[in-house]
Design a protein around this motif. Structure first.
Motif, PDB file in Angstrom:
ATOM      1  N   GLU A  97      39.841  63.067  28.187  1.00 54.44           N
ATOM      2  CA  GLU A  97      39.802  63.963  27.007  1.00 54.44           C
ATOM      3  C   GLU A  97      38.090  64.010  26.502  1.00 54.44           C
ATOM      4  O   GLU A  97      37.814  65.213  26.123  1.00 54.44           O
ATOM      5  N   ASP A  98      37.307  62.990  26.669  1.00 56.07           N
ATOM      6  CA  ASP A  98      36.044  63.158  26.268  1.00 56.07           C
ATOM      7  C   ASP A  98      35.294  64.047  27.247  1.00 56.07           C
ATOM      8  O   ASP A  98      34.192  64.425  27.183  1.00 56.07           O
ATOM      9  N   GLU A  99      35.862  64.374  28.443  1.00 55.13           N
ATOM     10  CA  GLU A  99      35.159  65.152  29.462  1.00 55.13           C
ATOM     11  C   GLU A  99      35.326  66.655  29.204  1.00 55.13           C
ATOM     12  O   GLU A  99      34.738  67.340  29.844  1.00 55.13           O
ATOM     13  N   ILE A 100      36.230  66.880  28.191  1.00 50.91           N
ATOM     14  CA  ILE A 100      36.816  68.300  27.980  1.00 50.91           C
ATOM     15  C   ILE A 100      35.636  68.781  26.963  1.00 50.91           C
ATOM     16  O   ILE A 100      36.118  68.247  25.544  1.00 50.91           O
ATOM     17  N   LYS A 101      35.188  69.665  27.257  1.00 58.24           N
ATOM     18  CA  LYS A 101      34.142  70.158  26.405  1.00 58.24           C
ATOM     19  C   LYS A 101      34.404  71.594  25.671  1.00 58.24           C
ATOM     20  O   LYS A 101      34.805  72.395  26.676  1.00 58.24           O
ATOM     21  N   VAL A 102      34.465  71.797  24.363  1.00 58.62           N
ATOM     22  CA  VAL A 102      34.757  73.075  23.752  1.00 58.62           C
ATOM     23  C   VAL A 102      34.247  73.221  22.540  1.00 58.62           C
ATOM     24  O   VAL A 102      33.561  72.359  22.171  1.00 58.62           O
ATOM     25  N   GLU A 103      33.956  74.388  22.173  1.00 54.47           N
ATOM     26  CA  GLU A 103      33.203  74.756  20.745  1.00 54.47           C
ATOM     27  C   GLU A 103      34.334  74.790  19.697  1.00 54.47           C
ATOM     28  O   GLU A 103      35.321  75.582  20.089  1.00 54.47           O
TER      29      GLU A 103
END
Length: 100
Positions: free
Chosen positions: A88-94
Motif C-alpha cells: 500500500e505504500d507504493e499506491i500513490k493518490v491525492e
C-alpha cells in the motif's frame, strides 16, 4: 477504529478448495474440472493460487459441493485486500477534500 485482518488469516480460496474439497473427495484437477464444466487449465490455475476465484466459479463449486459462493468470495476479497495492503505504500493518490 478499523479492524485489520492479519495476513495469516487471508488464504487464497483456491488453496482452501484444493485441500478441503477437491483432495478429500479424491478428485484430480482434471476430474474436478470436468465435473464443474471448466477447463483443466482454469481449475489448475485456481487451485494453485495463480488465478482469482470468480463469482461464476464460486457458484460452480456451490452447486457441486454445497459450499456457499458468498463464503468463498469473501475469502477471495480478504486475500486480495491483504495482497494489496502488502504494498500500500507504493499506491500513490491525492487526498480529495469535500467541496461543501
Amino acid at each position: 477504529m478499523a479492524i485489520k485482518l492479519h495476513p495469516s488469516f487471508a488464504v487464497h480460496p483456491g488453496a482452501w478448495l484444493r485441500t478441503e474439497i477437491v483432495e478429500p473427495y479424491g478428485l484430480s484437477v482434471t476430474i474436478a474440472a470436468e465435473k464443474l464444466g471448466v477447463t483443466r487449465q482454469a481449475m489448475s490455475n485456481l487451485l494453485n493460487g495463480k488465478a482469482a476465484l470468480s463469482a461464476e466459479m464460486a457458484i460452480r463449486f456451490e452447486k457441486a459441493f454445497g459450499v456457499r459462493a458468498e463464503t468463498m468470495l469473501r475469502m477471495q476479497a480478504a486475500y486480495d485486500l491483504v495482497e494489496a495492503r502488502a504494498h500500500e505504500d507504493e499506491i500513490k493518490v491525492e487526498r480529495v477534500a469535500a467541496l461543501a
